[in-house]
Write a protein that holds these residues in place. Structure first.
Motif, PDB file in Angstrom:
ATOM      1  N   LEU A   1     -84.447  14.437  52.041  1.00 55.42           N
ATOM      2  CA  LEU A   1     -83.857  13.474  51.114  1.00 55.42           C
ATOM      3  C   LEU A   1     -84.877  12.384  50.805  1.00 55.42           C
ATOM      4  O   LEU A   1     -85.807  12.150  51.582  1.00 55.42           O
ATOM      5  N   PRO A   2     -84.702  11.664  49.686  1.00 57.73           N
ATOM      6  CA  PRO A   2     -85.552  10.495  49.434  1.00 57.73           C
ATOM      7  C   PRO A   2     -85.368   9.456  50.546  1.00 57.73           C
ATOM      8  O   PRO A   2     -84.231   9.174  50.949  1.00 57.73           O
ATOM      9  N   VAL A   3     -86.481   8.925  51.028  1.00 54.12           N
ATOM     10  CA  VAL A   3     -86.434   7.971  52.136  1.00 54.12           C
ATOM     11  C   VAL A   3     -87.137   6.687  51.728  1.00 54.12           C
ATOM     12  O   VAL A   3     -88.272   6.714  51.229  1.00 54.12           O
ATOM     13  N   LEU A   4     -86.453   5.559  51.968  1.00 53.91           N
ATOM     14  CA  LEU A   4     -87.088   4.254  51.852  1.00 53.91           C
ATOM     15  C   LEU A   4     -87.415   3.777  53.256  1.00 53.91           C
ATOM     16  O   LEU A   4     -86.522   3.580  54.085  1.00 53.91           O
ATOM     17  N   ALA A   5     -88.710   3.608  53.555  1.00 53.31           N
ATOM     18  CA  ALA A   5     -89.125   3.052  54.840  1.00 53.31           C
ATOM     19  C   ALA A   5     -89.251   1.545  54.708  1.00 53.31           C
ATOM     20  O   ALA A   5     -89.793   1.040  53.722  1.00 53.31           O
ATOM     21  N   LEU A   6     -88.753   0.828  55.698  1.00 50.60           N
ATOM     22  CA  LEU A   6     -88.821  -0.620  55.693  1.00 50.60           C
ATOM     23  C   LEU A   6     -90.082  -1.084  56.418  1.00 50.60           C
ATOM     24  O   LEU A   6     -90.273  -0.799  57.604  1.00 50.60           O
ATOM     25  N   ASP A   7     -90.938  -1.755  55.702  1.00 43.67           N
ATOM     26  CA  ASP A   7     -92.199  -2.331  56.166  1.00 43.67           C
ATOM     27  C   ASP A   7     -93.277  -1.275  56.386  1.00 43.67           C
ATOM     28  O   ASP A   7     -94.371  -1.378  55.850  1.00 43.67           O
ATOM     29  N   ILE A   8     -92.987  -0.262  57.202  1.00 39.93           N
ATOM     30  CA  ILE A   8     -93.943   0.821  57.448  1.00 39.93           C
ATOM     31  C   ILE A   8     -93.136   2.008  57.966  1.00 39.93           C
ATOM     32  O   ILE A   8     -92.137   1.818  58.661  1.00 39.93           O
ATOM     33  N   PRO A   9     -93.474   3.237  57.604  1.00 43.77           N
ATOM     34  CA  PRO A   9     -92.715   4.377  58.126  1.00 43.77           C
ATOM     35  C   PRO A   9     -92.721   4.390  59.653  1.00 43.77           C
ATOM     36  O   PRO A   9     -93.772   4.233  60.286  1.00 43.77           O
ATOM     37  N   SER A  10     -91.562   4.567  60.244  1.00 47.16           N
ATOM     38  CA  SER A  10     -91.458   4.559  61.701  1.00 47.16           C
ATOM     39  C   SER A  10     -92.334   5.645  62.309  1.00 47.16           C
ATOM     40  O   SER A  10     -92.304   6.798  61.877  1.00 47.16           O
ATOM     41  N   GLY A  11     -93.130   5.249  63.308  1.00 47.86           N
ATOM     42  CA  GLY A  11     -94.043   6.179  63.962  1.00 47.86           C
ATOM     43  C   GLY A  11     -95.481   6.021  63.517  1.00 47.86           C
ATOM     44  O   GLY A  11     -96.401   6.521  64.178  1.00 47.86           O
ATOM     45  N   LEU A  12     -95.701   5.340  62.393  1.00 51.96           N
ATOM     46  CA  LEU A  12     -97.041   5.077  61.882  1.00 51.96           C
ATOM     47  C   LEU A  12     -97.527   3.737  62.434  1.00 51.96           C
ATOM     48  O   LEU A  12     -96.796   2.746  62.385  1.00 51.96           O
ATOM     49  N   LEU A  13     -98.741   3.706  62.958  1.00 48.84           N
ATOM     50  CA  LEU A  13     -99.270   2.471  63.532  1.00 48.84           C
ATOM     51  C   LEU A  13     -99.823   1.575  62.435  1.00 48.84           C
ATOM     52  O   LEU A  13    -100.618   2.002  61.602  1.00 48.84           O
ATOM     53  N   SER A  14     -99.426   0.322  62.474  1.00 46.07           N
ATOM     54  CA  SER A  14     -99.645  -0.599  61.370  1.00 46.07           C
ATOM     55  C   SER A  14    -101.111  -0.923  61.136  1.00 46.07           C
ATOM     56  O   SER A  14    -101.545  -1.091  59.999  1.00 46.07           O
ATOM     57  N   ASP A  15    -101.904  -1.023  62.183  1.00 48.03           N
ATOM     58  CA  ASP A  15    -103.295  -1.421  62.016  1.00 48.03           C
ATOM     59  C   ASP A  15    -104.235  -0.245  61.784  1.00 48.03           C
ATOM     60  O   ASP A  15    -105.249  -0.379  61.102  1.00 48.03           O
ATOM     61  N   SER A  16    -103.919   0.903  62.376  1.00 46.52           N
ATOM     62  CA  SER A  16    -104.853   2.028  62.318  1.00 46.52           C
ATOM     63  C   SER A  16    -104.456   3.116  61.333  1.00 46.52           C
ATOM     64  O   SER A  16    -105.299   3.921  60.931  1.00 46.52           O
ATOM     65  N   GLY A  17    -103.176   3.192  60.964  1.00 48.79           N
ATOM     66  CA  GLY A  17    -102.731   4.295  60.123  1.00 48.79           C
ATOM     67  C   GLY A  17    -102.619   5.605  60.877  1.00 48.79           C
ATOM     68  O   GLY A  17    -102.503   6.672  60.269  1.00 48.79           O
ATOM     69  N   ARG A  18    -102.603   5.542  62.190  1.00 44.45           N
ATOM     70  CA  ARG A  18    -102.530   6.756  62.998  1.00 44.45           C
ATOM     71  C   ARG A  18    -101.083   7.092  63.324  1.00 44.45           C
ATOM     72  O   ARG A  18    -100.253   6.204  63.498  1.00 44.45           O
ATOM     73  N   VAL A  19    -100.781   8.385  63.419  1.00 39.63           N
ATOM     74  CA  VAL A  19     -99.481   8.861  63.877  1.00 39.63           C
ATOM     75  C   VAL A  19     -99.702   9.556  65.226  1.00 39.63           C
ATOM     76  O   VAL A  19    -100.128  10.709  65.265  1.00 39.63           O
ATOM     77  N   PRO A  20     -99.443   8.871  66.341  1.00 40.16           N
ATOM     78  CA  PRO A  20     -99.689   9.488  67.643  1.00 40.16           C
ATOM     79  C   PRO A  20     -98.801  10.687  67.922  1.00 40.16           C
ATOM     80  O   PRO A  20     -99.236  11.652  68.559  1.00 40.16           O
ATOM     81  N   LYS A  21     -97.561  10.642  67.471  1.00 38.78           N
ATOM     82  CA  LYS A  21     -96.615  11.728  67.727  1.00 38.78           C
ATOM     83  C   LYS A  21     -96.045  12.284  66.429  1.00 38.78           C
ATOM     84  O   LYS A  21     -96.389  13.356  65.975  1.00 38.78           O
ATOM     85  N   VAL A  22     -95.140  11.514  65.831  1.00 34.84           N
ATOM     86  CA  VAL A  22     -94.485  11.919  64.595  1.00 34.84           C
ATOM     87  C   VAL A  22     -94.121  10.652  63.840  1.00 34.84           C
ATOM     88  O   VAL A  22     -93.942   9.594  64.445  1.00 34.84           O
ATOM     89  N   ALA A  23     -94.055  10.747  62.515  1.00 32.26           N
ATOM     90  CA  ALA A  23     -93.690   9.578  61.703  1.00 32.26           C
ATOM     91  C   ALA A  23     -92.811  10.016  60.548  1.00 32.26           C
ATOM     92  O   ALA A  23     -92.877  11.171  60.082  1.00 32.26           O
ATOM     93  N   VAL A  24     -92.011   9.094  60.077  1.00 32.53           N
ATOM     94  CA  VAL A  24     -91.175   9.332  58.911  1.00 32.53           C
ATOM     95  C   VAL A  24     -92.059   9.575  57.690  1.00 32.53           C
ATOM     96  O   VAL A  24     -93.061   8.878  57.502  1.00 32.53           O
ATOM     97  N   LYS A  25     -91.684  10.565  56.897  1.00 32.94           N
ATOM     98  CA  LYS A  25     -92.362  10.793  55.623  1.00 32.94           C
ATOM     99  C   LYS A  25     -91.529  10.136  54.534  1.00 32.94           C
ATOM    100  O   LYS A  25     -90.480  10.628  54.148  1.00 32.94           O
ATOM    101  N   ALA A  26     -92.019   8.991  54.073  1.00 32.59           N
ATOM    102  CA  ALA A  26     -91.247   8.175  53.143  1.00 32.59           C
ATOM    103  C   ALA A  26     -91.530   8.551  51.699  1.00 32.59           C
ATOM    104  O   ALA A  26     -92.641   8.971  51.354  1.00 32.59           O
ATOM    105  N   THR A  27     -90.519   8.387  50.865  1.00 30.66           N
ATOM    106  CA  THR A  27     -90.692   8.496  49.414  1.00 30.66           C
ATOM    107  C   THR A  27     -91.228   7.178  48.872  1.00 30.66           C
ATOM    108  O   THR A  27     -92.106   7.144  48.010  1.00 30.66           O
ATOM    109  N   ILE A  28     -90.662   6.085  49.393  1.00 36.16           N
ATOM    110  CA  ILE A  28     -91.088   4.728  49.047  1.00 36.16           C
ATOM    111  C   ILE A  28     -91.183   3.935  50.344  1.00 36.16           C
ATOM    112  O   ILE A  28     -90.337   4.077  51.229  1.00 36.16           O
ATOM    113  N   THR A  29     -92.200   3.110  50.455  1.00 29.73           N
ATOM    114  CA  THR A  29     -92.283   2.146  51.553  1.00 29.73           C
ATOM    115  C   THR A  29     -92.221   0.753  50.958  1.00 29.73           C
ATOM    116  O   THR A  29     -93.054   0.382  50.130  1.00 29.73           O
TER     117      THR A  29
END
Length: 507
Positions: free
Chosen positions: A153-181
């Motif tokens: 489904l279309p997903v709106l992520a608030l601030d940053i997709p959950s699971g994505l690290l804010s400073d590095s852009g790395r996904v250590p495990k899994v992250a939400v794939k957002a349609t819009i952030t």
């Protein structure tokens, strides 16, 4: 300079603290964030007869933003299914207030995503910028994120997709794939580089009525078409000639790798260098002329180093790592010519301390163009370590070598000796093919040879390189089969359009 600032997590926290000290009475930042998110959902995701929204609110302030959004969407008569994964008594003051206001609606709260539910869109409010390498997702949240992604489904992520690290852009495990952030206050590095490029979808900045630049001077910036408007070359004068536009040398093209030097040379010519000389290291069966670009002048490598003969030099495309390459690289580093160092030039500098020391002592303009593996060699670390924090790696490279650099890859980072970094927004997977780095080196050489400051040359070349690939992506309906040779005429056409119409937003 018309540029958009980018702030690290620590800087965002400082801005929040400064804002709280000067803000008048409510609405709070959380109230503003939740309302902004709800308005995006109503305008973009729940249109027409769509009205069912699944909202996941996590245990922190990101969850509080989601609770505020849920309240507004419920007020607007949308069908809200709320999943709250936190503990009400452990919420911050603002988030607890948002929770209590939701309770007044009388609507049910779920602890897990209901089975067989039917929705039109999702809000991801599980985690914001608080996750880090030392605070990873638990198994419970990994499973929730897998469920969100599987809803398709279309997903709106608030601030940053959950699971994505804010400073590095790395996904250590899994992250939400957002349609819009919908990112609040300002952009964060992790949205713009590494895995962030595959998880954020469209990014909308909701500044919550804060003047972030006035609150905290930024050190990092978005590199987009608006920000290069003042960095474009001036239109050419009628009273000019080939000497007006510089003499560029390109050194490389060892046996089996002549194509790399030819690509760099062709790129430099098409981006406006007046004269381009190729010093090819290939010994046997060296070409006399480039049949596709006979304007290129082919010389013995030893003829390349005269500063009275050249205005700048690119060294590295197809250079190889034989002893002759080392000797020529050392000669290049000892000149006062502006240099672009690419490919095997970087590998040799990483391998030989003597070359590294000469580079560090250079006073003339130098630009390095490493991809992650080359950056890892230069810093004597691993590719994983580079990719774990691309921003930090770029900054260390600048400090260590006192050069402007571009750390290539998804969301290329241009770092400058003044401490600023610029996150490039152009480009696509079509650039993941052989020779595209050689083309970028040629673009850089063409701009440097015309007297461009290193900063302007680097930022314009990097953004133009990606923008040309984006034009081709649209023309070819996808990235498959895009080649380095394709990039060159596309970039020439785009640069002419930008210079002569000054419409940097128009591709």
């Amino acid at each position: 300079m018309n540029s958009t600032p980018v702030y690290t997590t620590a800087e965002i926290r400082k801005i929040e603290s400064l804002a709280l000290s000067i803000l008048p009475n409510p609405p709070t930042l959380m109230e503003k964030a939740g309302l902004a998110a709800a308005e995006i959902v109503r305008a973009r995701l729940l249109v027409g007869d769509k009205h069912r929204i699944l909202i996941l609110a996590g245990p922190g302030n990101n969850g509080g933003d989601a609770l505020v959004a849920a309240r507004y969407l419920h007020r607007w008569e949308k069908q809200v299914t709320l999943v709250f994964t936190g503990e009400a008594e452990q919420l911050s003051q603002d988030a607890k207030q948002a929770w209590e206001q939701w309770q007044f609606t009388g609507e049910m709260v779920h602890q897990d995503i209901p089975a067989n539910g039917q929705w039109d869109a999702v809000i991801d409010g599980l985690f914001g910028i608080g996750l880090s390498e030392t605070r990873p997702l638990t198994e419970k949240y990994q499973q929730l994120i897998h469920q969100i992604n599987q809803l398709n489904l279309p997903v709106l992520a608030l601030d940053i997709p959950s699971g994505l690290l804010s400073d590095s852009g790395r996904v250590p495990k899994v992250a939400v794939k957002a349609t819009i952030t919908a990112t609040f206050i300002a952009l964060k590095p992790g949205l713009l580089t590494h895995d962030g490029c595959d998880h954020c979808g469209e990014i909308i900045v909701c500044n919550l009525a804060l003047n972030t630049v006035a609150l905290l001077a930024p050190h990092h910036w978005l590199l987009d078409r608006a920000s290069i408007a003042t960095r474009l070359p001036a239109p050419r004068l009628a009273n000019s000639h080939k000497g007006t536009y510089g003499r560029l040398g390109i050194l490389g093209g060892a046996s089996g790798m002549v194509g790399a030097a030819l690509l760099a040379g062709r790129a430099a010519l098409k981006l406006g260098a007046g004269r381009v000389y190729l010093g090819l290291l290939v010994q046997k069966d060296a070409p006399i002329v480039d049949p596709l670009q006979p304007e290129l002048m082919l010389l013995p490598p030893s003829d390349i180093f005269d500063p009275n003969f050249l205005d700048s030099l690119v060294i590295g495309p197809g250079l190889g790592q034989e002893i002759a390459a080392c000797i020529y690289l050392e000669q290049a580093l000892q000149t006062n010519l502006p240099l672009v160092l690419d490919a095997d030039a970087l590998n040799l500098i990483a391998a030989y301390t003597e070359l590294s020391d000469i580079l560090k002592a250079r006073q003339a303009t130098t630009i390095l163009t490493p991809h992650p593996a080359e950056a890892a060699r230069l810093l004597n670390t691993t590719v994983d370590e580079i990719q774990c924090n691309r921003l930090n790696a770029a900054q260390i490279l600048v400090q260590q070598f006192n050069c402007a650099i571009v750390l290539k890859g998804a969301g290329s980072i241009c770092a400058l000796p003044d401490g600023s970094c610029h996150f490039n927004t152009s480009g696509n997977p079509g650039l993941s093919s052989a020779g595209t780095g050689d083309v970028l080196s040629g673009f850089l050489g063409a701009l440097l040879v015309k007297g461009f400051p290193a900063e302007n040359a680097l930022l314009l070349a990097v953004h133009l390189h990606g923008a040309a690939a984006d034009v081709l992506l649209e023309q070819q309906h996808g990235p498959i089969g895009m080649t380095a040779s394709d990039i060159i005429p596309a970039a020439r056409d785009l640069l002419n359009r930008w210079v002569y119409s000054n419409k940097t937003h128009d591709s």
